[in-house]
Design an enzyme around this catalytic site. Structure first.
Site, PDB file in Angstrom:
ATOM      1  N   HIS A   1       4.048  26.497 -21.518  1.00 62.46           N
ATOM      2  CA  HIS A   1       5.042  25.598 -22.103  1.00 62.46           C
ATOM      3  C   HIS A   1       6.433  26.084 -21.717  1.00 62.46           C
ATOM      4  CE1 HIS A   1       6.865  22.899 -25.008  1.00 62.46           C
ATOM      5  NE2 HIS A   1       7.625  23.917 -25.423  1.00 62.46           N
TER       6      HIS A   1
ATOM      7  N   GLY B   1       0.852  -1.195   0.000  1.00 62.90           N
ATOM      8  CA  GLY B   1       0.000   0.000   0.000  1.00 62.90           C
ATOM      9  C   GLY B   1       0.884   1.239   0.000  1.00 62.90           C
TER      10      GLY B   1
HETATM   11  P1  NAI Z   1      -2.982   0.520   2.765  1.00 61.40           P
HETATM   12  O1  NAI Z   1      -4.383   0.196   3.057  1.00 61.40           O
HETATM   13  O2  NAI Z   1      -2.642   1.606   1.819  1.00 61.40           O
HETATM   14  O3  NAI Z   1      -2.227  -0.799   2.209  1.00 61.40           O
HETATM   15  C1  NAI Z   1      -2.144  -1.983   2.942  1.00 61.40           C
HETATM   16  C2  NAI Z   1      -1.765  -3.108   1.994  1.00 61.40           C
HETATM   17  O4  NAI Z   1      -1.475  -4.264   2.768  1.00 61.40           O
HETATM   18  C3  NAI Z   1      -2.877  -3.499   1.045  1.00 61.40           C
HETATM   19  O5  NAI Z   1      -2.350  -3.571  -0.264  1.00 61.40           O
HETATM   20  C4  NAI Z   1      -3.317  -4.860   1.561  1.00 61.40           C
HETATM   21  O6  NAI Z   1      -3.817  -5.696   0.533  1.00 61.40           O
HETATM   22  C5  NAI Z   1      -2.033  -5.406   2.142  1.00 61.40           C
HETATM   23  N1  NAI Z   1      -2.201  -6.446   3.154  1.00 61.40           N
HETATM   24  C6  NAI Z   1      -3.134  -6.512   4.120  1.00 61.40           C
HETATM   25  N2  NAI Z   1      -2.945  -7.609   4.878  1.00 61.40           N
HETATM   26  C7  NAI Z   1      -1.855  -8.252   4.383  1.00 61.40           C
HETATM   27  C8  NAI Z   1      -1.148  -9.449   4.741  1.00 61.40           C
HETATM   28  N3  NAI Z   1      -1.520 -10.174   5.764  1.00 61.40           N
HETATM   29  N4  NAI Z   1      -0.062  -9.820   4.002  1.00 61.40           N
HETATM   30  C9  NAI Z   1       0.332  -9.050   2.950  1.00 61.40           C
HETATM   31  N5  NAI Z   1      -0.300  -7.914   2.564  1.00 61.40           N
HETATM   32  C10 NAI Z   1      -1.383  -7.518   3.279  1.00 61.40           C
HETATM   33  O7  NAI Z   1      -2.307   0.755   4.214  1.00 61.40           O
HETATM   34  P2  NAI Z   1      -0.957   1.438   4.652  1.00 61.40           P
HETATM   35  O8  NAI Z   1       0.020   1.498   3.538  1.00 61.40           O
HETATM   36  O9  NAI Z   1      -0.578   0.757   5.914  1.00 61.40           O
HETATM   37  O10 NAI Z   1      -1.405   2.923   4.977  1.00 61.40           O
HETATM   38  C11 NAI Z   1      -2.365   3.167   6.006  1.00 61.40           C
HETATM   39  C12 NAI Z   1      -3.189   4.386   5.707  1.00 61.40           C
HETATM   40  O11 NAI Z   1      -2.405   5.557   5.774  1.00 61.40           O
HETATM   41  C13 NAI Z   1      -3.813   4.304   4.333  1.00 61.40           C
HETATM   42  O12 NAI Z   1      -5.188   4.512   4.448  1.00 61.40           O
HETATM   43  C14 NAI Z   1      -3.155   5.408   3.567  1.00 61.40           C
HETATM   44  O13 NAI Z   1      -4.056   6.053   2.688  1.00 61.40           O
HETATM   45  C15 NAI Z   1      -2.650   6.360   4.638  1.00 61.40           C
HETATM   46  N6  NAI Z   1      -1.412   6.958   4.180  1.00 61.40           N
HETATM   47  C16 NAI Z   1      -1.473   7.891   3.196  1.00 61.40           C
HETATM   48  C17 NAI Z   1      -0.324   8.419   2.668  1.00 61.40           C
HETATM   49  C18 NAI Z   1      -0.426   9.388   1.542  1.00 61.40           C
HETATM   50  O14 NAI Z   1      -1.488   9.965   1.352  1.00 61.40           O
HETATM   51  N7  NAI Z   1       0.624   9.578   0.764  1.00 61.40           N
HETATM   52  C19 NAI Z   1       0.998   8.018   3.155  1.00 61.40           C
HETATM   53  C20 NAI Z   1       0.936   6.983   4.143  1.00 61.40           C
HETATM   54  C21 NAI Z   1      -0.241   6.496   4.629  1.00 61.40           C
END
Ligand code: NAI
Length: 472
Positions: free
Chosen positions: A451, A188
């Protein structure tokens, strides 16, 4: 007599502090309660801001190592000074948290330090008890309560985060040396951003993802292209696999990994493991059960479109109510909630909230993906344009990626835009404005774009939606 407020916001993150400032601007006596010892929440302290500081530093390090030569710049030896890089990041965080404290003062918002709980529900005069770090509890009275307590890391069964060998995003910001090998669980946003930081600094990074693809909420074509680009940079992916256990020892971490659809288990070793499988609402100790506030099965506080919970005078915004867990979504909810409390009409257009992944190139998406449009049976036109055909991208030596615009086939209204490419997060904002104004792809195509700019990619994608791109 306890201090009395019009609104007490519980949580000083981007949702909470912004809500209090807006409430104060509208004449309400507002307070923010925060237990962390610094304002700004997860985003400012251990999320968006420190990760972007490290992304910028590690990007420069990678550029110096691999891109300068092509520009005719010779550097004899590029050396990493990790302590200075980490200290700079801490300084950036401090500037931001202190800036927020200044903003609260400027707007005459009270900053109450401690952990708050709803102590007594009484319409028009709710009581909030705040325990400070010495354990002293003080009660405050308020007409409105806004719960903005945010989110916390979702744990993975069988895996204990020690923030040393097995880290969450917080521990991944303070590793004292570059691990030789880093396994990231979850492809993610956090996994790809923090994985990029440590890969650029020299770690061998493998990302293990449960699904068959990375970045689940993004458009399919963008996901595939992003994976290809990150692989080209050296990041490895093991898709369709789940981690079922972890053992730590002197030599690192041994993970047990199985195919997600079932099959034989195998082991994978790494110096450090980053667990990034999502976040969940933080509601512990807020007194919600006693107050009678309804929490969903998935742990989110239930609130209606006006952010009102089932208890009169108690509102909730940001990560704790679910939806996209994004600082800017929380911020806009904070503003709208304060306006509603002040008797104004306000609402959020959830269809025009951009999601950005700050890898390089960046990945950005807004509105509907192609998959969502197909599922909804909406006929659409698609226009695409690659950065390789953009003069500025070529001048910069930064040509990976493309932009795509999705427009309604009948009305030409822009329904979505998805970009993987340099500065995609900045480029998508013109589409956010366009979507807020209900613009058509022709409106974007007929807007004169300066541009040479990377943004011409968006204009050309809009032209391509009508099959009349000029530069390809
Ligand atoms: P995420 O929800 O973006 O991604 C988590 C990933 O882990 C998913 O692809 C999921 O399928 C996978 N996953 C779940 N269980 C698993 C397992 N047992 N084994 C392997 N893969 C598994 O969550 P993330 O990256 O932890 O971020 C958390 C939150 O923080 C998100 O909602 C995100 O939008 C937010 N965030 C936003 C940022 C930005 O706007 N740039 C930066 C960092 C976080």
């Amino acid at each position: 007599m306890p201090d009395t407020f019009d609104v007490i916001v519980i949580g000083g993150g981007p949702g909470g502090y912004v809500c209090a400032i807006r409430a104060a601007q509208l004449g309400l006596k507002a307070a923010v309660v925060e237990s962390r010892g610094a304002l700004g929440g997860t985003c400012t302290n251990v999320g968006c801001i420190p990760s972007k500081a490290l992304l910028q530093s590690s990007h420069l390090y990678e550029e110096a190592n691999h891109s300068f030569a092509a520009h005719g710049i010779k550097v004899s030896k590029v050396e990493l000074d990790l302590p200075t890089m980490l200290a700079r990041k801490d300084d950036v965080v401090k500037q931001n948290t202190q800036g927020i404290e200044f903003l609260l003062k400027k707007n005459k918002v009270a900053y109450i330090k401690g952990f708050a709980r709803v102590a007594k529900v009484q319409t028009g005069a709710h009581q909030i008890a705040v325990k400070d770090d010495k354990g002293t509890e003080t009660t405050y009275v308020t007409k409105y309560v806004v719960l903005a307590s945010g989110s916390e890391v979702t744990p993975l069964p069988g895996i204990t985060i020690d923030e040393k060998q097995i880290v969450s995003s917080t521990g991944a910001l303070v590793l004292s040396k570059v691990p030789k090998t880093l396994v990231v669980i979850g492809a993610g946003v956090i996994g790809l951003e923090m994985g990029s930081v440590w890969r650029r600094l020299g770690a061998e990074v493998t990302v293990i993802e449960f699904l068959d693809f990375i970045l689940p909420p993004m458009d399919g074509e963008i996901r595939k292209q992003t994976q290809r680009i990150l692989e080209k940079q050296g990041m490895k992916f093991r898709l369709g696999q789940k981690v079922t256990g972890a053992k730590t020892g002197k030599d690192g971490v041994t993970l047990t990994v199985e195919p997600a659809k079932g099959g034989a288990a195998e082991t994978v070793t790494a110096d450090v493991v980053l667990v990034a499988v999502g976040r969940r609402a933080f509601t512990t100790g807020l007194g919600l059960q006693e107050a009678g506030v309804t929490v969903s099965k998935r742990g989110f506080i239930e609130a209606d479109e006006n952010f009102q919970t089932n208890v009169e005078g108690i509102f909730a915004i940001g990560d704790v109510i679910g939806g996209q867990m994004l600082a800017h979504k929380a911020e806009d909810e904070g503003v709208a909630c304060a306006e509603i409390l002040s008797g104004h009409a306000s609402h959020i257009n959830y269809d025009a909230i951009a999601g950005v992944v700050y890898t390089w190139p960046e990945v950005a998406g807004i509105g509907k993906t192609e998959e969502q449009l197909k599922e909804a049976g909406i006929a659409y036109n698609v226009g695409k344009f690659p950065f390789t055909a953009n003069g500025r991208a070529r001048a910069n030596g930064d040509t990976d990626g493309f932009a795509k615009i999705l427009a309604d086939a009948k009305t030409d209204q822009v329904l979505g835009c998805h970009i993987v490419g340099p500065a995609a997060g900045d480029l998508i904002m013109e589409v956010a404005v366009a979507m807020e104004f209900g613009a058509s792809s022709e409106d974007i195509a007929r807007t004169c774009h300066a541009h040479p700019q990377l943004g011409e990619v968006v204009k050309e994608a809009a032209l391509a939606a009508d099959k009349r791109a000029l530069h390809i």
